[in-house]
Design an enzyme around this catalytic site. Structure first.
Site, short mmCIF file in Angstrom:
data_model
loop_
_atom_site.label_atom_id
_atom_site.label_comp_id
_atom_site.label_asym_id
_atom_site.label_seq_id
_atom_site.Cartn_x
_atom_site.Cartn_y
_atom_site.Cartn_z
N GLU A 92 -104.39 56.21 -4.19
CA GLU A 92 -104.33 57.73 -4.40
C GLU A 92 -103.49 58.58 -3.45
OE1 GLU A 92 -108.84 58.19 -6.72
OE2 GLU A 92 -108.60 58.77 -4.63
N CYS A 105 -100.32 64.32 0.37
CA CYS A 105 -100.89 63.56 1.26
C CYS A 105 -100.84 62.20 0.64
CB CYS A 105 -102.54 64.00 1.15
SG CYS A 105 -103.59 63.14 2.21
N CYS A 112 -109.13 50.47 4.16
CA CYS A 112 -108.96 50.68 5.54
C CYS A 112 -109.84 49.94 6.37
CB CYS A 112 -109.27 52.00 5.96
SG CYS A 112 -108.84 52.43 7.58
N GLY A 161 -106.28 54.95 4.37
CA GLY A 161 -105.59 53.96 5.41
C GLY A 161 -105.30 54.48 6.85
N GLU A 162 -105.15 53.67 7.60
CA GLU A 162 -104.74 54.01 9.19
C GLU A 162 -103.49 53.63 9.13
OE1 GLU A 162 -105.70 55.58 11.82
OE2 GLU A 162 -103.78 54.96 12.72
N SER A 193 -101.03 60.73 10.78
CA SER A 193 -102.19 61.00 11.35
C SER A 193 -102.69 59.54 11.59
CB SER A 193 -103.15 61.73 10.22
OG SER A 193 -104.35 62.00 10.64
N SER A 216 -107.04 62.26 14.95
CA SER A 216 -108.49 62.56 14.48
C SER A 216 -109.24 62.30 15.56
CB SER A 216 -108.83 61.63 13.25
OG SER A 216 -107.73 61.82 12.10
N ASN A 292 -116.44 66.66 3.98
CA ASN A 292 -116.39 66.90 2.55
C ASN A 292 -117.40 65.73 2.02
OD1 ASN A 292 -114.27 68.88 1.92
ND2 ASN A 292 -112.90 67.37 3.04
N1 SAH Z 1 -106.55 57.05 9.50
C1 SAH Z 1 -106.04 58.38 9.76
C2 SAH Z 1 -105.63 59.25 8.23
C3 SAH Z 1 -106.45 59.08 7.33
S1 SAH Z 1 -108.04 60.04 7.31
C4 SAH Z 1 -106.79 59.22 10.53
O1 SAH Z 1 -107.98 58.83 10.88
O2 SAH Z 1 -106.22 60.20 10.96
C5 SAH Z 1 -107.32 61.98 7.39
C6 SAH Z 1 -108.32 62.82 7.98
O3 SAH Z 1 -109.39 63.04 7.16
C7 SAH Z 1 -108.95 62.54 9.40
O4 SAH Z 1 -108.73 63.46 10.30
C8 SAH Z 1 -110.18 62.28 9.07
O5 SAH Z 1 -111.28 62.53 10.26
C9 SAH Z 1 -110.61 63.05 7.85
N2 SAH Z 1 -112.06 62.75 7.22
C10 SAH Z 1 -112.19 61.52 6.63
N3 SAH Z 1 -113.09 61.66 6.06
C11 SAH Z 1 -113.58 62.84 6.02
C12 SAH Z 1 -114.61 63.52 5.18
N4 SAH Z 1 -115.40 62.97 4.35
N5 SAH Z 1 -114.69 65.10 5.19
C13 SAH Z 1 -113.65 65.61 5.93
N6 SAH Z 1 -112.75 64.92 6.55
C14 SAH Z 1 -112.76 63.51 6.59
#
Ligand code: SAH
Length: 349
Positions: A92, A105, A112, A161-162, A193, A216, A292
């Site tokens: 997505e 995005c 992941c 993903g990361e 990120s 993060s 979320n």
């Molecule tokens: N793996 C990378 C990028 C994907 S996550 C990373 O960790 O940065 C992108 C952002 O969404 C991250 O900051 C993560 O902490 C946040 N995130 C993931 N799940 C979430 C959720 N359920 N609610 C709010 N933010 C969330």
């Protein structure tokens, strides 16, 4: 011979192939321009290249984008795209318009493997890495789908993903995004990120790409972060921050820290105080992301008041701090809610 996808193919390798074919490097740049600036998908249409060269290219390459399988439109204007890849796997991307920009995005992996406890993508496990063609292909396919006025201005690698766990493809994809011959997106408008893979952050800085880096952080104590982001056991907070203090930033540029807010877990006054202490002296801005929800996660977002207090505390200590809006939540398109195909179950309002 199996053909490679021209999309995502590294510019330097392309120049080498052209030279092997007895063609000067600038011809490779002409081919890139046809594909990335004019959207040409057939080498035969590249009329400033010789017929012979066009044929040789067509023998080696194809030009194809991931297929849009489904589009969900949110009440707030956000669009979630579901892509079907050539092996049938789904990913997505989320397009978010605002007054001044249109941000996509983008996903970097199918699933992941980091298993963060608050993230829906984690529930899929890692199915496979995306190829560079599939990373930049998301951007190109969305741009083709939208009207010119809606074309993407900013890229955030914050989808499934990361990114740094798919290192080589990520770097190839970023090079294509920022190359003047290819997608020519400003380095200021591309953000990678990461959950904090310290070794990869160090490697990434050596690439000299100078795109934005977001981390993060999500917690202020190792005991909490170990639970939220298990990779913290390998790269604990102090090691991560030490690496970031030494991260080379161009003048006027800052790191971004993302901080998910989970009710009763990391949203206390003490957390805000520790956060200030941890980030002191690092040129940065902070994005607070209220959790979320998705089924069956047990976590909850804090109250609006708790979020505002947390933000105000940071602002009063001179940290530029935003609260990220949960764009596209009604279509399961908000942060951390991406998990492709039938796995996406809407959360009851
Ligand atoms: N793996 C990378 C990028 C994907 S996550 C990373 O960790 O940065 C992108 C952002 O969404 C991250 O900051 C993560 O902490 C946040 N995130 C993931 N799940 C979430 C959720 N359920 N609610 C709010 N933010 C969330």
């Amino acid at each position: 011979m199996q053909t490679k996808n021209f999309i995502g193919f590294p510019e330097q390798k392309l120049i080498a192939i052209f030279e092997e074919l007895g063609e000067p490097g600038y011809r490779a740049r002409q081919a890139l321009t046809w594909v990335y600036h004019y959207g040409i998908k057939d080498f035969m249409e590249m009329t400033n290249l010789s017929k012979n060269l066009r044929t040789r290219l067509a023998e080696r390459f194809h030009i194809s984008l991931p297929k849009i399988n489904k589009k969900d439109l949110s009440r707030d204007g956000t669009i979630k795209y579901l892509f079907e890849l050539s092996d049938g796997k789904m990913i997505e991307s989320v397009w978010m318009p605002s007054d001044s920009r249109r941000t996509l995005c983008v996903s970097s992996q199918v699933g992941c493997r980091l298993n963060c406890s608050f993230c829906m993508t984690a529930t899929m496990g890692l199915q496979r890495n995306l190829e560079a063609s599939e990373i930049v292909g998301q951007i190109m396919a969305v741009n083709e789908d939208l009207q010119e006025k809606d074309s993407i201005s900013n890229i955030v690698l914050m989808g499934m993903g990361e990114p740094l766990d798919n290192y080589d493809a990520l770097v190839d994809a970023v090079r294509i995004m920022i190359s003047p011959e290819a997608m020519k997106i400003s380095t200021r408008k591309v953000t990678v990120s990461t959950s904090g893979l310290v070794d990869k952050i160090k490697k990434f800085q050596e690439e000299n790409l100078h795109v934005n880096l977001a981390i993060s952080l999500n917690a202020t104590e190792n005991a909490t972060r170990d639970v939220l982001i298990p990779i913290n056991k390998k790269y604990p907070i102090e090691v991560l921050l030490e690496c970031l203090r030494n991260y080379p930033l161009k003048p006027q540029r800052r790191l971004t820290f993302e901080y998910i807010l989970l009710k009763g877990i990391n949203d206390s006054q003490e957390d805000a105080e520790r956060l200030v202490h941890l980030l002191k002296g690092i040129p940065c801005k902070i994005n607070l992301i209220p959790f979320n929800p998705f089924a069956p996660s047990q976590y909850l977002p804090p109250s609006v008041e708790t979020v505002a207090n947390f933000q105000n505390y940071l602002i009063e200590r001179n940290f530029t701090t935003f609260v990220r809006k949960n764009r596209g939540a009604d279509i399961m398109g908000a942060c951390g809610q991406l998990a492709a195909s039938s796995q996406s179950q809407p959360v009851p309002a």
